[in-house]
Design a protein around this motif. Structure first.
Motif, PDB file in Angstrom:
ATOM      1  N   LYS A   1      -9.891   3.990  -6.400  1.00  0.00           N
ATOM      2  CA  LYS A   1      -9.900   3.162  -5.175  1.00  0.00           C
ATOM      3  C   LYS A   1      -8.627   3.404  -4.355  1.00  0.00           C
ATOM      4  CE  LYS A   1     -12.828  -0.512  -7.118  1.00  0.00           C
ATOM      5  NZ  LYS A   1     -14.070   0.030  -6.543  1.00  0.00           N
ATOM      6  N   GLY A   2      -8.226   4.660  -4.318  1.00  0.00           N
ATOM      7  CA  GLY A   2      -6.979   5.020  -3.654  1.00  0.00           C
ATOM      8  C   GLY A   2      -6.939   4.709  -2.171  1.00  0.00           C
TER       9      GLY A   2
ATOM     10  N   ASN B   1      -5.927   1.199   6.552  1.00  0.00           N
ATOM     11  CA  ASN B   1      -6.679   0.599   5.449  1.00  0.00           C
ATOM     12  C   ASN B   1      -7.837   1.522   5.111  1.00  0.00           C
ATOM     13  OD1 ASN B   1      -7.524  -1.257   3.510  1.00  0.00           O
ATOM     14  ND2 ASN B   1      -7.384  -3.005   4.882  1.00  0.00           N
TER      15      ASN B   1
ATOM     16  N   MET C   1       0.811  -1.216   0.000  1.00  0.00           N
ATOM     17  CA  MET C   1       0.000   0.000   0.000  1.00  0.00           C
ATOM     18  C   MET C   1       0.848   1.271   0.000  1.00  0.00           C
ATOM     19  SD  MET C   1      -3.327  -0.568   2.458  1.00  0.00           S
ATOM     20  CE  MET C   1      -3.893   1.116   2.210  1.00  0.00           C
TER      21      MET C   1
ATOM     22  N   LYS D   1      -5.353   1.533  -1.820  1.00  0.00           N
ATOM     23  CA  LYS D   1      -4.065   1.357  -2.516  1.00  0.00           C
ATOM     24  C   LYS D   1      -2.954   2.245  -1.979  1.00  0.00           C
ATOM     25  CE  LYS D   1      -6.351   0.188  -6.896  1.00  0.00           C
ATOM     26  NZ  LYS D   1      -6.575   0.636  -8.293  1.00  0.00           N
ATOM     27  N   SER D   2      -3.284   3.208  -1.135  1.00  0.00           N
ATOM     28  CA  SER D   2      -2.297   4.165  -0.628  1.00  0.00           C
ATOM     29  C   SER D   2      -2.489   4.354   0.871  1.00  0.00           C
ATOM     30  CB  SER D   2      -2.447   5.513  -1.338  1.00  0.00           C
ATOM     31  OG  SER D   2      -1.891   6.568  -0.573  1.00  0.00           O
TER      32      SER D   2
ATOM     33  N   ASP E   1      -8.073  10.292  -3.722  1.00  0.00           N
ATOM     34  CA  ASP E   1      -8.927   9.153  -4.029  1.00  0.00           C
ATOM     35  C   ASP E   1      -9.801   9.508  -5.231  1.00  0.00           C
ATOM     36  OD1 ASP E   1     -10.124   6.658  -3.833  1.00  0.00           O
ATOM     37  OD2 ASP E   1     -11.673   7.371  -2.459  1.00  0.00           O
TER      38      ASP E   1
ATOM     39  N   TYR F   1       2.794   4.093  -4.061  1.00  0.00           N
ATOM     40  CA  TYR F   1       2.752   5.475  -4.566  1.00  0.00           C
ATOM     41  C   TYR F   1       3.632   6.388  -3.718  1.00  0.00           C
ATOM     42  CZ  TYR F   1      -1.134   3.979  -7.495  1.00  0.00           C
ATOM     43  OH  TYR F   1      -1.906   3.323  -8.424  1.00  0.00           O
TER      44      TYR F   1
END
Length: 219
Positions: free
Chosen positions: A151-152, A71, A26, A155-156, A135, A29
């Motif tokens: 769906k940031g 999360n 995660m 993912k980040s 996002d 980026y």
């Protein structure tokens, strides 16, 4: 140390390694853009409800400290979000919160109100980030370079942290509204259009925190 204790410690270590591996994935980026300087995650909560504000969070995480279990706020229990909220506020380089009221949402529409809340969250940081990880959206009228990520929040770690800050802030606010505007269940459904909420809206009528542009089908 007996065998049972050894096995328990081994399981704990395995879980920790799995969590660190998940967080590493995660952080892709954050690693990709780490040479840019201060990286800020941006996310919002509350675009869909019939009542209450839209709330945006902006978080700059430290590079030298790990916050376990970050999360997407939707994937966490309320108890876990509350615990992480405190840890984020304690460890983050900077945290900003922005809101747009129901009246403002009615005035300029939910998308523009969301952008306004995001700009307010950035301004609330107290420092100027060098890059924004958002996002899904690109925020207009912002000169800081931006990277929109679909769906940031899943993912980040920076966007996930922002989603937690925004969610806890808004949930607490809706719980406070429940105290002064009883009968609608704001503390339970947080303003979303549940069957209970719609029934109360039809019976009791709208409150000052209802979005008039959202409730035309019910009142």
């Amino acid at each position: 140390m007996n065998k049972r204790e050894e096995e328990r410690k081994k399981r704990q270590q395995e879980k920790l390694e799995q969590e660190l591996s998940r967080l590493e994935a995660m952080s892709v980026y954050e690693r990709e853009y780490e040479d840019r300087g201060l990286i800020c995650g941006i996310d919002e909560v509350g675009r869909g409800p019939l009542a209450g504000p839209v709330v945006a969070g902006a978080v700059i995480l430290p590079k030298d400290e790990t916050i376990l279990y970050l999360n997407d706020s939707k994937r966490l229990s309320a108890k876990k979000r509350e615990a992480l909220y405190g840890e984020i506020l304690e460890k983050a380089v900077a945290v900003g919160i922005g809101m747009a009221s129901p009246a403002r949402i009615d005035e300029i529409n939910i998308l523009q109100a969301t952008y306004e809340a995001m700009r307010a969250a950035i301004a609330d940081l107290g420092v100027s980030p060098d890059l924004l990880l958002n996002d899904a959206v690109t925020i207009p009228q912002v000169e800081i370079p931006q990277v929109p990520i679909i769906k940031g929040d899943a993912k980040s770690i920076s966007i996930a942290a922002a989603s937690i800050v925004a969610k806890v802030t808004r949930d607490r606010l809706m719980e406070a509204y429940d105290e002064v505007l009883p009968g609608y269940g704001f503390g339970k459904h947080k303003g979303y259009g549940t069957r209970e909420h719609i029934a109360a809206l039809k019976e009791l009528g709208p409150t000052p925190i209802h979005r008039r542009s959202f409730i035309g089908n019910f009142v």
